[in-house]
Design a protein around this motif. Structure first.
Motif, mmCIF file in Angstrom:
data_model
loop_
_atom_site.group_PDB
_atom_site.id
_atom_site.type_symbol
_atom_site.label_atom_id
_atom_site.label_comp_id
_atom_site.label_asym_id
_atom_site.label_seq_id
_atom_site.Cartn_x
_atom_site.Cartn_y
_atom_site.Cartn_z
ATOM 1 N N ALA A 294 43.867 52.680 -8.449
ATOM 2 C CA ALA A 294 42.564 52.013 -8.335
ATOM 3 C C ALA A 294 42.408 51.359 -6.963
ATOM 4 C CB ALA A 294 42.411 50.969 -9.440
ATOM 5 N N SER A 295 43.449 50.713 -6.490
ATOM 6 C CA SER A 295 43.392 50.024 -5.194
ATOM 7 C C SER A 295 43.123 50.991 -4.050
ATOM 8 C CB SER A 295 44.709 49.284 -4.930
ATOM 9 O OG SER A 295 44.874 48.233 -5.859
ATOM 10 N N TYR A 296 43.635 52.210 -4.168
ATOM 11 C CA TYR A 296 43.425 53.224 -3.136
ATOM 12 C C TYR A 296 41.935 53.456 -2.903
ATOM 13 C CZ TYR A 296 43.602 57.742 -0.738
ATOM 14 O OH TYR A 296 43.433 58.761 0.165
ATOM 15 N N PHE A 297 41.145 53.350 -3.965
ATOM 16 C CA PHE A 297 39.702 53.565 -3.872
ATOM 17 C C PHE A 297 38.917 52.245 -3.784
ATOM 18 C CE2 PHE A 297 41.225 57.471 -5.930
ATOM 19 C CZ PHE A 297 40.636 58.425 -5.119
ATOM 20 N N GLY A 298 39.634 51.141 -3.603
ATOM 21 C CA GLY A 298 38.970 49.851 -3.503
ATOM 22 C C GLY A 298 38.411 49.358 -4.823
ATOM 23 N N LYS A 299 39.024 49.802 -5.928
ATOM 24 C CA LYS A 299 38.564 49.414 -7.261
ATOM 25 C C LYS A 299 39.597 48.505 -7.933
ATOM 26 C CE LYS A 299 35.109 52.134 -6.516
ATOM 27 N NZ LYS A 299 34.900 53.458 -7.074
ATOM 28 N N LYS A 300 39.145 47.816 -8.980
ATOM 29 C CA LYS A 300 40.045 46.956 -9.742
ATOM 30 C C LYS A 300 39.945 47.310 -11.216
ATOM 31 C CE LYS A 300 41.468 42.202 -10.541
ATOM 32 N NZ LYS A 300 41.330 40.786 -10.163
ATOM 33 N N LEU A 301 41.095 47.454 -11.868
ATOM 34 C CA LEU A 301 41.139 47.799 -13.283
ATOM 35 C C LEU A 301 41.264 46.541 -14.141
ATOM 36 C CD1 LEU A 301 43.615 50.832 -13.276
ATOM 37 C CD2 LEU A 301 41.118 50.896 -13.148
ATOM 38 N N PHE A 302 40.534 46.537 -15.247
ATOM 39 C CA PHE A 302 40.663 45.480 -16.248
ATOM 40 C C PHE A 302 41.120 46.129 -17.545
ATOM 41 C CE2 PHE A 302 37.955 43.658 -13.086
ATOM 42 C CZ PHE A 302 38.287 42.308 -13.079
ATOM 43 N N MET A 303 42.167 45.557 -18.157
ATOM 44 C CA MET A 303 42.779 46.138 -19.344
ATOM 45 C C MET A 303 42.818 45.102 -20.457
ATOM 46 S SD MET A 303 45.925 48.198 -17.533
ATOM 47 C CE MET A 303 45.655 49.191 -16.057
ATOM 48 N N PRO A 304 41.749 45.004 -21.258
ATOM 49 C CA PRO A 304 41.677 43.949 -22.271
ATOM 50 C C PRO A 304 42.772 44.004 -23.323
ATOM 51 C CG PRO A 304 39.865 45.524 -22.505
ATOM 52 C CD PRO A 304 40.519 45.813 -21.203
ATOM 53 N N TYR A 305 43.294 45.192 -23.613
ATOM 54 C CA TYR A 305 44.312 45.288 -24.659
ATOM 55 C C TYR A 305 45.640 44.632 -24.266
ATOM 56 C CZ TYR A 305 41.534 48.448 -27.552
ATOM 57 O OH TYR A 305 40.566 48.990 -28.349
ATOM 58 N N ILE A 306 45.873 44.442 -22.971
ATOM 59 C CA ILE A 306 47.145 43.820 -22.588
ATOM 60 C C ILE A 306 46.984 42.325 -22.316
ATOM 61 C CG2 ILE A 306 48.141 45.974 -21.740
ATOM 62 C CD1 ILE A 306 47.661 44.952 -18.882
ATOM 63 N N ASP A 307 45.882 41.746 -22.789
ATOM 64 C CA ASP A 307 45.751 40.299 -22.805
ATOM 65 C C ASP A 307 46.893 39.736 -23.665
ATOM 66 O OD1 ASP A 307 43.821 37.761 -22.610
ATOM 67 O OD2 ASP A 307 44.579 37.891 -24.664
ATOM 68 N N GLU A 308 47.493 38.651 -23.219
ATOM 69 C CA GLU A 308 48.675 38.114 -23.898
ATOM 70 C C GLU A 308 48.421 37.825 -25.374
ATOM 71 O OE1 GLU A 308 52.007 34.532 -23.363
ATOM 72 O OE2 GLU A 308 50.315 34.684 -21.974
ATOM 73 N N LYS A 309 47.256 37.264 -25.694
ATOM 74 C CA LYS A 309 46.958 36.933 -27.093
ATOM 75 C C LYS A 309 46.841 38.185 -27.953
ATOM 76 C CE LYS A 309 44.557 32.562 -26.160
ATOM 77 N NZ LYS A 309 43.252 31.845 -26.220
ATOM 78 N N ILE A 310 46.214 39.223 -27.400
ATOM 79 C CA ILE A 310 46.061 40.466 -28.158
ATOM 80 C C ILE A 310 47.419 41.140 -28.356
ATOM 81 C CG2 ILE A 310 45.111 42.809 -28.072
ATOM 82 C CD1 ILE A 310 42.595 41.629 -26.830
ATOM 83 N N MET A 311 48.245 41.122 -27.319
ATOM 84 C CA MET A 311 49.567 41.731 -27.445
ATOM 85 C C MET A 311 50.410 41.002 -28.481
ATOM 86 S SD MET A 311 50.640 42.854 -23.600
ATOM 87 C CE MET A 311 52.102 43.659 -24.251
ATOM 88 N N ASN A 312 50.391 39.668 -28.441
ATOM 89 C CA ASN A 312 51.155 38.895 -29.429
ATOM 90 C C ASN A 312 50.665 39.192 -30.841
ATOM 91 O OD1 ASN A 312 52.811 37.662 -27.551
ATOM 92 N ND2 ASN A 312 51.484 35.886 -27.301
ATOM 93 N N PHE A 313 49.348 39.297 -30.983
ATOM 94 C CA PHE A 313 48.767 39.620 -32.281
ATOM 95 C C PHE A 313 49.281 40.975 -32.776
ATOM 96 C CE2 PHE A 313 45.406 41.882 -34.628
ATOM 97 C CZ PHE A 313 45.264 41.045 -35.725
ATOM 98 N N CYS A 314 49.236 41.983 -31.896
ATOM 99 C CA CYS A 314 49.674 43.332 -32.271
ATOM 100 C C CYS A 314 51.149 43.369 -32.644
ATOM 101 C CB CYS A 314 49.395 44.308 -31.135
ATOM 102 S SG CYS A 314 47.639 44.661 -30.890
ATOM 103 N N PHE A 315 51.976 42.724 -31.851
ATOM 104 C CA PHE A 315 53.412 42.785 -32.090
ATOM 105 C C PHE A 315 53.846 41.984 -33.320
ATOM 106 C CE2 PHE A 315 53.906 44.306 -27.637
ATOM 107 C CZ PHE A 315 54.644 45.434 -27.941
ATOM 108 N N ASN A 316 52.976 41.107 -33.808
ATOM 109 C CA ASN A 316 53.308 40.319 -35.000
ATOM 110 C C ASN A 316 52.673 40.875 -36.275
ATOM 111 O OD1 ASN A 316 55.039 37.969 -34.208
ATOM 112 N ND2 ASN A 316 53.402 37.730 -32.719
ATOM 113 N N LEU A 317 51.971 41.984 -36.156
ATOM 114 C CA LEU A 317 51.415 42.628 -37.340
ATOM 115 C C LEU A 317 52.515 43.276 -38.171
ATOM 116 C CD1 LEU A 317 48.347 44.530 -35.836
ATOM 117 C CD2 LEU A 317 48.225 42.721 -37.546
ATOM 118 N N ASP A 318 52.300 43.359 -39.479
ATOM 119 C CA ASP A 318 53.198 44.146 -40.315
ATOM 120 C C ASP A 318 53.142 45.594 -39.832
ATOM 121 O OD1 ASP A 318 53.877 41.968 -41.852
ATOM 122 O OD2 ASP A 318 52.405 42.400 -43.429
#
Length: 200
Positions: A120-144
């Motif tokens: 992304a940086s090569y093209f002067g762009k910035k990526l946003f990845m909502p799924y790797i937000d810390e709260k979402i990751m903690n939620f996912c990893f603590n699911l049954d």
């Protein structure tokens, strides 16, 4: 959505866009696009000592960043490793699958994420990845486990949001396969009489 004409990802994206009334921007690529992109993408992530599969995995983001007018781009990286999105997880025991999900998520942060951001940086762009937000990751990893495997919770969320069952149940394909990019790369290697791992 990126892919060669009639690739599974494009076909699926068209169906879903129609289903939810969303305007879809298609980036249709061909063999020449991939031939031109391969040396550039390889150079972008050279410091990570990429294999052919690493380059192919980054090419969809390469084409999005190349063609998008917007500077900020939202991508959905993360759930396949956190929530067992790949078919191979279904062949593992629960303990094995959990361990593999953790290993692949760690690998994502130490390699894939860095490669994606470099692209992304090569093209002067910035990526946003909502799924790797810390709260979402903690939620996912603590699911049954039953709610994690095969991205169960995301599929149920899709149904709750009104998507058709067949859309939510679609089997996951890694983007280099769903887009048709790997198919073209294999075709190119056959022309040269070499194995895909030796292509770069």
């Amino acid at each position: 959505a990126v892919g060669i004409e009639s690739s599974p990802d494009l076909v699926s994206a068209r169906k879903v866009a129609k289903e939810i009334g969303f305007e879809l921007k298609e980036i249709i690529i061909d063999e020449n696009d991939i031939i031109q992109a391969l040396p550039v993408q390889t150079k972008i992530i050279r410091e990570f000592k990429p294999k052919s599969v690493d380059v192919s995995f980054n090419l969809p983001i390469y084409f999005v960043c190349k063609h998008a007018k917007e500077k900020n781009i939202v991508v959905c990286q993360g759930p396949d490793s956190m929530l067992g999105g790949y078919r191979r997880y279904s062949k593992m025991s629960e303990a094995q699958a959990k361990e593999e999900m953790k290993r692949e998520t760690d690998l994502f942060f130490h390699r894939d994420l860095l490669e994606n951001n470099a692209t992304a940086s090569y093209f002067g762009k910035k990526l946003f990845m909502p799924y790797i937000d810390e709260k979402i990751m903690n939620f996912c990893f603590n699911l049954d486990y039953e709610f994690r495997r095969n991205k169960f919770i995301l599929r149920k969320l899709g149904e709750k949001l009104g998507l058709k069952e067949e859309t939510c149940a679609r089997e996951k394909q890694a983007c280099q396969y769903g887009s048709g990019i790997m198919k073209i790369m294999i075709k190119l290697t056959k022309k040269k009489g070499i194995h895909i791992r030796d292509y770069l």
